[in-house]
Design a protein around this motif. Sequence first.
Motif, PDB file in Angstrom:
ATOM      1  N   UNK A 161       0.809  -1.229   0.000  1.00 25.48           N
ATOM      2  CA  UNK A 161       0.000   0.000   0.000  1.00 25.48           C
ATOM      3  C   UNK A 161       0.841   1.278   0.000  1.00 25.48           C
ATOM      4  N   UNK A 162       2.061   1.192   0.485  1.00 29.22           N
ATOM      5  CA  UNK A 162       2.895   2.392   0.551  1.00 29.22           C
ATOM      6  C   UNK A 162       3.269   2.904  -0.833  1.00 29.22           C
ATOM      7  N   UNK A 163       3.396   2.007  -1.805  1.00 31.17           N
ATOM      8  CA  UNK A 163       3.701   2.426  -3.169  1.00 31.17           C
ATOM      9  C   UNK A 163       2.604   3.282  -3.772  1.00 31.17           C
ATOM     10  N   UNK A 164       1.364   3.006  -3.382  1.00 28.57           N
ATOM     11  CA  UNK A 164       0.241   3.793  -3.882  1.00 28.57           C
ATOM     12  C   UNK A 164       0.324   5.222  -3.358  1.00 28.57           C
ATOM     13  N   UNK A 165       0.716   5.372  -2.101  1.00 29.24           N
ATOM     14  CA  UNK A 165       0.693   6.688  -1.478  1.00 29.24           C
ATOM     15  C   UNK A 165       2.015   7.438  -1.575  1.00 29.24           C
ATOM     16  N   UNK A 166       3.137   6.736  -1.640  1.00 31.22           N
ATOM     17  CA  UNK A 166       4.434   7.415  -1.715  1.00 31.22           C
ATOM     18  C   UNK A 166       4.804   7.731  -3.160  1.00 31.22           C
ATOM     19  N   UNK A 167       4.595   6.776  -4.048  1.00 29.74           N
ATOM     20  CA  UNK A 167       5.048   6.949  -5.425  1.00 29.74           C
ATOM     21  C   UNK A 167       3.906   7.115  -6.419  1.00 29.74           C
ATOM     22  N   UNK A 168       2.672   7.220  -5.920  1.00 28.32           N
ATOM     23  CA  UNK A 168       1.488   7.437  -6.754  1.00 28.32           C
ATOM     24  C   UNK A 168       1.345   6.350  -7.814  1.00 28.32           C
ATOM     25  N   UNK A 169       1.589   5.107  -7.424  1.00 32.77           N
ATOM     26  CA  UNK A 169       1.536   3.984  -8.350  1.00 32.77           C
ATOM     27  C   UNK A 169       0.142   3.376  -8.366  1.00 32.77           C
ATOM     28  N   UNK A 170      -0.136   2.589  -9.402  1.00 28.79           N
ATOM     29  CA  UNK A 170      -1.363   1.818  -9.381  1.00 28.79           C
ATOM     30  C   UNK A 170      -1.117   0.546  -8.574  1.00 28.79           C
ATOM     31  N   UNK A 171      -2.153  -0.221  -8.316  1.00 27.25           N
ATOM     32  CA  UNK A 171      -2.037  -1.379  -7.430  1.00 27.25           C
ATOM     33  C   UNK A 171      -1.064  -2.423  -7.981  1.00 27.25           C
ATOM     34  N   UNK A 172      -1.134  -2.694  -9.273  1.00 27.62           N
ATOM     35  CA  UNK A 172      -0.265  -3.718  -9.855  1.00 27.62           C
ATOM     36  C   UNK A 172       1.201  -3.290  -9.833  1.00 27.62           C
ATOM     37  N   UNK A 173       1.448  -2.059 -10.173  1.00 33.11           N
ATOM     38  CA  UNK A 173       2.824  -1.541 -10.143  1.00 33.11           C
ATOM     39  C   UNK A 173       3.362  -1.509  -8.716  1.00 33.11           C
ATOM     40  N   UNK A 174       2.499  -1.204  -7.768  1.00 36.82           N
ATOM     41  CA  UNK A 174       2.897  -1.173  -6.365  1.00 36.82           C
ATOM     42  C   UNK A 174       3.265  -2.567  -5.870  1.00 36.82           C
ATOM     43  N   UNK A 175       2.523  -3.569  -6.297  1.00 34.26           N
ATOM     44  CA  UNK A 175       2.848  -4.956  -5.927  1.00 34.26           C
ATOM     45  C   UNK A 175       4.223  -5.321  -6.482  1.00 34.26           C
ATOM     46  N   UNK A 176       4.434  -5.019  -7.759  1.00 35.07           N
ATOM     47  CA  UNK A 176       5.715  -5.327  -8.395  1.00 35.07           C
ATOM     48  C   UNK A 176       6.875  -4.610  -7.708  1.00 35.07           C
ATOM     49  N   UNK A 177       6.714  -3.312  -7.445  1.00 33.49           N
ATOM     50  CA  UNK A 177       7.821  -2.551  -6.852  1.00 33.49           C
ATOM     51  C   UNK A 177       8.069  -2.957  -5.400  1.00 33.49           C
ATOM     52  N   UNK A 178       7.037  -3.372  -4.691  1.00 38.28           N
ATOM     53  CA  UNK A 178       7.226  -3.828  -3.316  1.00 38.28           C
ATOM     54  C   UNK A 178       8.037  -5.123  -3.279  1.00 38.28           C
ATOM     55  N   UNK A 179       7.683  -6.074  -4.138  1.00 37.25           N
ATOM     56  CA  UNK A 179       8.443  -7.326  -4.182  1.00 37.25           C
ATOM     57  C   UNK A 179       9.874  -7.074  -4.658  1.00 37.25           C
TER      58      UNK A 179
END
Length: 184
Positions: free
Chosen positions: A80-98
């Motif tokens: 969830x932090x990728x959505x709020x810190x980097x303004x990513x969509x859910x799929x991109x946030x999952x990828x960048x988190x992993x």
Amino acid sequence: FRWVSGTVLGGRGAYVSIPHAIFQTMLLSVIWFFFLAFLSIPVTLFLAILSLISPTLASIGLFVLLLASFWLVVPLFFIPLGIFVRNQNAFRSIFSSFRMVRFTFPSSALFVFIIFILSTGLGYLWSVPASDSWMTLIGIAGHAFISTALLAASFVYYRDMNGWLRVVIEKLQQKDTPLPGRVR
């Protein structure tokens, strides 16, 4: 999440738009629901078969699954932090988190573990007063303050780890690029 991320990351430009935040977190919730539903059926069948063979074997299997789930919890914590810190969509946030956790697992796992221990331990501390005591208000305020501070710390950690990871990847890419006039 939106308010804390905007405050921690600084300024008006750091805030994610409300429709984007709502849509992406709802999409993330749907993705998690289907992932857990898809995963729970084989895991339940596996544990049921192990318990039919031997209850001890089922306990061992459950313990191994719990250990393996820790490897999954760490990247899930940062999605969830990728959505709020980097303004990513859910799929991109999952990828960048992993991706982030793949390169920073020891420190990220320690960070998630410390967050969990602090949140759980202080949660017990705040619940010590009786529910009709005036100290309950202090417990509620203390819990809110500590939870917000831990959330803010996770935003700072996520931002700094991604910045560090970006620098390291750039240096590795520069190292792999041959210099002009040089033969490898």
